[in-house]
Design an enzyme around this catalytic site. Structure first.
Site, PDB file in Angstrom:
ATOM      1  N   GLU A 212      -0.026  12.033   3.030  1.00 25.61           N
ATOM      2  CA  GLU A 212       0.224  10.723   3.605  1.00 25.61           C
ATOM      3  C   GLU A 212       0.902   9.794   2.469  1.00 25.61           C
ATOM      4  O   GLU A 212       0.145   9.645   1.282  1.00 25.61           O
ATOM      5  CB  GLU A 212      -1.159  10.121   4.131  1.00 25.61           C
ATOM      6  CG  GLU A 212      -0.770   8.462   4.770  1.00 25.61           C
ATOM      7  CD  GLU A 212      -2.266   7.960   5.082  1.00 25.61           C
ATOM      8  OE1 GLU A 212      -2.081   7.180   5.841  1.00 25.61           O
ATOM      9  OE2 GLU A 212      -3.140   8.419   4.706  1.00 25.61           O
TER      10      GLU A 212
ATOM     11  N   HIS B  95      -5.917  15.396   5.290  1.00 24.38           N
ATOM     12  CA  HIS B  95      -4.821  14.922   4.304  1.00 24.38           C
ATOM     13  C   HIS B  95      -5.350  14.394   2.969  1.00 24.38           C
ATOM     14  O   HIS B  95      -6.419  13.970   2.945  1.00 24.38           O
ATOM     15  CB  HIS B  95      -3.872  14.060   4.922  1.00 24.38           C
ATOM     16  CG  HIS B  95      -4.425  12.727   5.152  1.00 24.38           C
ATOM     17  ND1 HIS B  95      -5.171  12.217   6.229  1.00 24.38           N
ATOM     18  CD2 HIS B  95      -4.438  11.544   4.239  1.00 24.38           C
ATOM     19  CE1 HIS B  95      -5.599  11.186   6.166  1.00 24.38           C
ATOM     20  NE2 HIS B  95      -5.403  10.536   5.273  1.00 24.38           N
TER      21      HIS B  95
ATOM     22  N   HIS C   5     -10.999   2.560   2.517  1.00 28.65           N
ATOM     23  CA  HIS C   5     -11.357   3.900   2.262  1.00 28.65           C
ATOM     24  C   HIS C   5     -11.104   4.598   0.933  1.00 28.65           C
ATOM     25  O   HIS C   5      -9.679   4.419   0.536  1.00 28.65           O
ATOM     26  CB  HIS C   5     -11.515   4.771   3.515  1.00 28.65           C
ATOM     27  CG  HIS C   5      -9.904   5.056   3.732  1.00 28.65           C
ATOM     28  ND1 HIS C   5      -8.767   4.189   3.679  1.00 28.65           N
ATOM     29  CD2 HIS C   5      -9.454   6.070   4.193  1.00 28.65           C
ATOM     30  CE1 HIS C   5      -7.641   4.407   4.035  1.00 28.65           C
ATOM     31  NE2 HIS C   5      -7.984   5.790   4.632  1.00 28.65           N
TER      32      HIS C   5
ATOM     33  N   HIS D 248      -6.964   8.415  -1.520  1.00 25.41           N
ATOM     34  CA  HIS D 248      -7.910   8.875  -0.935  1.00 25.41           C
ATOM     35  C   HIS D 248      -7.656  10.031  -0.381  1.00 25.41           C
ATOM     36  O   HIS D 248      -6.522  10.865  -0.317  1.00 25.41           O
ATOM     37  CB  HIS D 248      -8.240   7.703   0.453  1.00 25.41           C
ATOM     38  CG  HIS D 248      -7.204   7.516   1.383  1.00 25.41           C
ATOM     39  ND1 HIS D 248      -6.342   6.588   1.370  1.00 25.41           N
ATOM     40  CD2 HIS D 248      -7.155   8.225   2.730  1.00 25.41           C
ATOM     41  CE1 HIS D 248      -5.534   7.035   2.346  1.00 25.41           C
ATOM     42  NE2 HIS D 248      -5.923   7.999   3.184  1.00 25.41           N
TER      43      HIS D 248
ATOM     44  N   TYR E 164       2.896  10.490   7.694  1.00 27.92           N
ATOM     45  CA  TYR E 164       2.199  11.809   7.487  1.00 27.92           C
ATOM     46  C   TYR E 164       3.182  12.796   7.592  1.00 27.92           C
ATOM     47  O   TYR E 164       4.145  12.960   8.246  1.00 27.92           O
ATOM     48  CB  TYR E 164       1.134  12.081   8.532  1.00 27.92           C
ATOM     49  CG  TYR E 164      -0.020  11.247   8.617  1.00 27.92           C
ATOM     50  CD1 TYR E 164      -1.202  11.458   7.595  1.00 27.92           C
ATOM     51  CD2 TYR E 164      -0.207  10.148   9.214  1.00 27.92           C
ATOM     52  CE1 TYR E 164      -2.257  10.882   7.476  1.00 27.92           C
ATOM     53  CE2 TYR E 164      -1.575   9.402   9.280  1.00 27.92           C
ATOM     54  CZ  TYR E 164      -2.463   9.784   8.313  1.00 27.92           C
ATOM     55  OH  TYR E 164      -3.480   8.798   8.544  1.00 27.92           O
TER      56      TYR E 164
ATOM     57  N   HIS F  98      -1.520   2.116  11.171  1.00 31.62           N
ATOM     58  CA  HIS F  98      -3.000   2.124  11.740  1.00 31.62           C
ATOM     59  C   HIS F  98      -3.665   1.136  12.032  1.00 31.62           C
ATOM     60  O   HIS F  98      -3.415  -0.071  11.601  1.00 31.62           O
ATOM     61  CB  HIS F  98      -3.591   2.775  10.661  1.00 31.62           C
ATOM     62  CG  HIS F  98      -3.512   4.197  10.297  1.00 31.62           C
ATOM     63  ND1 HIS F  98      -3.281   5.318  10.951  1.00 31.62           N
ATOM     64  CD2 HIS F  98      -3.267   4.767   8.754  1.00 31.62           C
ATOM     65  CE1 HIS F  98      -3.108   6.400  10.393  1.00 31.62           C
ATOM     66  NE2 HIS F  98      -2.836   6.003   9.160  1.00 31.62           N
TER      67      HIS F  98
END
Length: 314
Positions: A271, A220, A206, A150, A261, A252
């Site tokens: 990431e 990112h 996502h 993503h 990261y 997260h």
């Protein structure tokens, strides 16, 4: 019909040799080709299309464009009509504009980020093949990331001026490209301002995300790993290669993913993201995070946000 998944990202890098060492030795991508402009094309071991990352030499780092793959060639024209009816200009780039790729529909998001849609890209197969495959290849380097997962785009947000590119992008993605909202951050009076949004078309939490900031840019690009053990190994690889780590291994709250990261040599944030988090489905209720608990949403273990995490980007 419509968008299936992220297809590739084209990044601007200031030192091609250093960038190639980073993406090949640290992340484990392999070069698949170069074009006459000197751009380099790479893929992850578990991807079957010819490339998912394009590196181009430039004086300033950042995102040139992000592309998503649609299911059918005819989807391009249908989506073009929908996007133009929404009020956004498009242009159809002919086959061969990018090597090994069919025609592409190009447009700008309300935030100004360039996005492309395409239906065809040459397939070269995964590193383990499709016939009686092993679970992983023997010669993969570094973190051995599976695929480009993503991207997260920074979008101008200034409530005092009435500017909210996060909300505008989110509405566009939902209306024109049939993305679904999985999670969001709501801030301000009565939690009325959408400050971040995570959207999907596949079944992961996502496929693209938007976060508010002072200017538009790239926060990112993310590469997928299997699990927490792979995240820790990825951190070891970064340590061995003296990679600049932005956020050490953590979890997260948003998306439930485990993460590191870090930066490529030009300053583009990467990431490594592990775990599918949850099964994203169109009828799943949207998860909302509010301002008072945002720290836990971003970094669940510490509950604290590093200021540079939202202010440093390309």
């Amino acid at each position: 019909m419509g968008v299936m998944r992220i297809g590739h990202a084209k990044l601007r890098v200031m030192d091609m040799n250093a960038a190639l060492k980073h993406y090949q030795d640290v992340l484990g991508l392999k070069e698949t080709m170069r074009d006459s402009n000197g751009d380099v094309y790479l893929k992850c071991w578990d991807e079957w299309d010819k490339y998912s990352l394009i590196l181009t030499s430039a004086d300033q780092a950042g995102l040139d464009h992000v592309a998503y793959k649609v299911e059918h060639e005819e989807d391009l024209e249908a989506l073009r009509q929908r996007i133009e009816a929404y009020g956004i200009e498009t242009r159809m780039l002919p086959e061969g504009t990018l090597p090994a790729t069919g025609r592409m529909l190009e447009f700008k998001l309300p935030s100004g980020h360039v996005m492309r849609l395409y239906a065809y890209k040459e397939q070269v197969g995964t590193e383990v093949g499709s016939l009686n495959p092993d679970p992983w290849p023997d010669d993969v380097k570094g973190s051995a990331v599976h695929w480009l997962d993503h991207c997260l785009l920074m979008c101008e947000l200034d409530p005092e001026k009435g500017i909210n590119r996060v909300a505008e992008n989110t509405q566009f993605m939902k209306t024109c490209l049939d993305f679904y909202l999985s999670e969001q951050v709501m801030v301000g009076p009565g939690n009325s301002i959408q400050a971040a949004a995570w959207l999907f078309r596949s079944t992961t939490p996502h496929d693209i995300a938007f976060v508010g900031g002072p200017t538009n840019g790239l926060h990112h690009i993310a590469f997928y790993l299997d699990d927490w053990a792979d995240v820790l190994k990825s951190a070891d690889v970064m340590g061995k290669n003296r990679v600049k780590i932005d956020v050490a291994p953590t979890r997260h709250g948003i998306t439930r993913g485990t993460t590191i990261y870090f930066f490529d040599p030009s300053g583009n944030r990467n990431e490594t993201f592990a775990g599918l988090g949850y099964l994203a489905q169109p009828d799943r209720p949207v998860t909302t995070w509010t301002e008072e608990d945002l720290g836990r949403g971003i970094f669940f273990h510490s509950g604290e946000i590093n200021e540079a995490f939202t202010t440093v980007y390309t």
